[in-house]
Design a protein around this motif. Structure first.
Motif, PDB file in Angstrom:
ATOM      1  N   ALA A  64       0.834  -1.199   0.000  1.00 51.27           N
ATOM      2  CA  ALA A  64       0.000   0.000   0.000  1.00 51.27           C
ATOM      3  C   ALA A  64       0.870   1.250   0.000  1.00 51.27           C
ATOM      4  O   ALA A  64       1.823   1.356   0.759  1.00 51.27           O
ATOM      5  CB  ALA A  64      -0.922   0.008   1.216  1.00 51.27           C
ATOM      6  N   ASP A  65       0.551   2.169  -0.884  1.00 48.68           N
ATOM      7  CA  ASP A  65       1.337   3.405  -0.945  1.00 48.68           C
ATOM      8  C   ASP A  65       0.525   4.617  -0.505  1.00 48.68           C
ATOM      9  O   ASP A  65       0.971   5.736  -0.571  1.00 48.68           O
ATOM     10  CB  ASP A  65       1.906   3.616  -2.347  1.00 48.68           C
ATOM     11  N   ILE A  66      -0.701   4.375  -0.038  1.00 52.73           N
ATOM     12  CA  ILE A  66      -1.557   5.453   0.450  1.00 52.73           C
ATOM     13  C   ILE A  66      -1.562   5.383   1.971  1.00 52.73           C
ATOM     14  O   ILE A  66      -1.835   4.340   2.550  1.00 52.73           O
ATOM     15  CB  ILE A  66      -3.001   5.308  -0.078  1.00 52.73           C
ATOM     16  N   LYS A  67      -1.252   6.483   2.610  1.00 49.75           N
ATOM     17  CA  LYS A  67      -1.278   6.538   4.063  1.00 49.75           C
ATOM     18  C   LYS A  67      -2.645   7.043   4.497  1.00 49.75           C
ATOM     19  O   LYS A  67      -2.949   8.223   4.396  1.00 49.75           O
ATOM     20  CB  LYS A  67      -0.175   7.463   4.595  1.00 49.75           C
ATOM     21  N   TRP A  68      -3.505   6.134   4.915  1.00 48.05           N
ATOM     22  CA  TRP A  68      -4.860   6.480   5.305  1.00 48.05           C
ATOM     23  C   TRP A  68      -4.885   7.083   6.700  1.00 48.05           C
ATOM     24  O   TRP A  68      -4.213   6.612   7.602  1.00 48.05           O
ATOM     25  CB  TRP A  68      -5.745   5.238   5.311  1.00 48.05           C
ATOM     26  N   ARG A  69      -5.718   8.084   6.858  1.00 42.93           N
ATOM     27  CA  ARG A  69      -6.039   8.589   8.183  1.00 42.93           C
ATOM     28  C   ARG A  69      -7.210   7.766   8.675  1.00 42.93           C
ATOM     29  O   ARG A  69      -8.099   7.406   7.907  1.00 42.93           O
ATOM     30  CB  ARG A  69      -6.417  10.063   8.122  1.00 42.93           C
ATOM     31  N   THR A  70      -7.242   7.464   9.951  1.00 43.34           N
ATOM     32  CA  THR A  70      -8.290   6.610  10.503  1.00 43.34           C
ATOM     33  C   THR A  70      -9.685   7.151  10.203  1.00 43.34           C
ATOM     34  O   THR A  70     -10.574   6.407   9.777  1.00 43.34           O
ATOM     35  CB  THR A  70      -8.104   6.439  12.017  1.00 43.34           C
ATOM     36  N   ASP A  71      -9.901   8.453  10.414  1.00 46.76           N
ATOM     37  CA  ASP A  71     -11.220   9.030  10.166  1.00 46.76           C
ATOM     38  C   ASP A  71     -11.643   8.888   8.712  1.00 46.76           C
ATOM     39  O   ASP A  71     -12.799   8.577   8.409  1.00 46.76           O
ATOM     40  CB  ASP A  71     -11.246  10.509  10.561  1.00 46.76           C
ATOM     41  N   ASP A  72     -10.710   9.115   7.787  1.00 44.93           N
ATOM     42  CA  ASP A  72     -11.021   8.989   6.361  1.00 44.93           C
ATOM     43  C   ASP A  72     -11.347   7.551   5.992  1.00 44.93           C
ATOM     44  O   ASP A  72     -12.285   7.279   5.236  1.00 44.93           O
ATOM     45  CB  ASP A  72      -9.842   9.481   5.514  1.00 44.93           C
ATOM     46  N   LEU A  73     -10.596   6.610   6.518  1.00 46.37           N
ATOM     47  CA  LEU A  73     -10.826   5.197   6.228  1.00 46.37           C
ATOM     48  C   LEU A  73     -12.170   4.748   6.793  1.00 46.37           C
ATOM     49  O   LEU A  73     -12.939   4.057   6.109  1.00 46.37           O
ATOM     50  CB  LEU A  73      -9.694   4.343   6.791  1.00 46.37           C
ATOM     51  N   MET A  74     -12.474   5.146   8.008  1.00 48.45           N
ATOM     52  CA  MET A  74     -13.748   4.754   8.614  1.00 48.45           C
ATOM     53  C   MET A  74     -14.917   5.344   7.848  1.00 48.45           C
ATOM     54  O   MET A  74     -15.938   4.692   7.644  1.00 48.45           O
ATOM     55  CB  MET A  74     -13.793   5.171  10.089  1.00 48.45           C
ATOM     56  N   ALA A  75     -14.793   6.584   7.379  1.00 54.65           N
ATOM     57  CA  ALA A  75     -15.849   7.207   6.595  1.00 54.65           C
ATOM     58  C   ALA A  75     -16.058   6.441   5.282  1.00 54.65           C
ATOM     59  O   ALA A  75     -17.187   6.217   4.848  1.00 54.65           O
ATOM     60  CB  ALA A  75     -15.527   8.659   6.314  1.00 54.65           C
ATOM     61  N   LEU A  76     -14.975   6.008   4.675  1.00 55.97           N
ATOM     62  CA  LEU A  76     -15.062   5.241   3.435  1.00 55.97           C
ATOM     63  C   LEU A  76     -15.739   3.899   3.669  1.00 55.97           C
ATOM     64  O   LEU A  76     -16.615   3.480   2.904  1.00 55.97           O
ATOM     65  CB  LEU A  76     -13.663   5.030   2.840  1.00 55.97           C
ATOM     66  N   LEU A  77     -15.359   3.220   4.741  1.00 60.59           N
ATOM     67  CA  LEU A  77     -15.914   1.904   5.016  1.00 60.59           C
ATOM     68  C   LEU A  77     -17.372   1.950   5.466  1.00 60.59           C
ATOM     69  O   LEU A  77     -18.150   1.065   5.135  1.00 60.59           O
ATOM     70  CB  LEU A  77     -15.068   1.205   6.094  1.00 60.59           C
ATOM     71  N   ARG A  78     -17.749   2.977   6.186  1.00 60.87           N
ATOM     72  CA  ARG A  78     -19.105   3.064   6.720  1.00 60.87           C
ATOM     73  C   ARG A  78     -20.094   3.639   5.721  1.00 60.87           C
ATOM     74  O   ARG A  78     -21.280   3.431   5.826  1.00 60.87           O
ATOM     75  CB  ARG A  78     -19.110   3.925   7.976  1.00 60.87           C
ATOM     76  N   GLY A  79     -19.615   4.400   4.781  1.00 65.36           N
ATOM     77  CA  GLY A  79     -20.511   5.010   3.819  1.00 65.36           C
ATOM     78  C   GLY A  79     -21.151   6.264   4.384  1.00 65.36           C
ATOM     79  O   GLY A  79     -20.721   6.809   5.393  1.00 65.36           O
ATOM     80  N   ASP A  80     -22.186   6.725   3.737  1.00 67.45           N
ATOM     81  CA  ASP A  80     -22.834   7.977   4.121  1.00 67.45           C
ATOM     82  C   ASP A  80     -24.049   7.780   5.023  1.00 67.45           C
ATOM     83  O   ASP A  80     -24.905   8.646   5.106  1.00 67.45           O
ATOM     84  CB  ASP A  80     -23.265   8.749   2.854  1.00 67.45           C
ATOM     85  N   ASP A  81     -24.181   6.657   5.666  1.00 63.40           N
ATOM     86  CA  ASP A  81     -25.362   6.367   6.498  1.00 63.40           C
ATOM     87  C   ASP A  81     -25.524   7.370   7.585  1.00 63.40           C
ATOM     88  O   ASP A  81     -24.932   7.705   8.428  1.00 63.40           O
ATOM     89  CB  ASP A  81     -25.282   4.961   7.084  1.00 63.40           C
TER      90      ASP A  81
END
Length: 81
Positions: A64-81
């Motif tokens: 992986a060459d992208i350094k994810w921030r926890t908040d950004d990753l969680m938002a991506l995984l959870r969606g817009d619910d």
């Protein structure tokens, strides 16, 4: 080659032996005692023609060459619910 056993009964298998038996982290190992009282170490995957199934994550581990921030990753995984 010699090694020292820890108080928990653990030993480090020397690298030349790990290489000769194709041992990697997570490999199964079988110990036996032969008729001369010598301990014999077998890579369990090599016994009786067994082959280990390759780990499907080994090919991509550490890529992986992208350094994810926890908040950004969680938002991506959870969606817009």
């Amino acid at each position: 080659m010699s090694t020292t056993m820890t108080s928990k009964g653990q030993v480090t298998i020397p690298k030349p032996i790990r290489d000769a038996l194709h041992l990697t982290p997570g490999s199964s190992i079988e110990f036996t005692v032969n008729e001369h009282g010598e301990v014999v170490l077998h890579g369990a995957n090599l016994i009786a023609g067994k082959t280990s199934k390759p780990d499907r994550f080994d090919a991509v581990r550490g890529k992986a060459d992208i350094k994810w921030r926890t908040d950004d990753l969680m938002a991506l995984l959870r969606g817009d619910d």
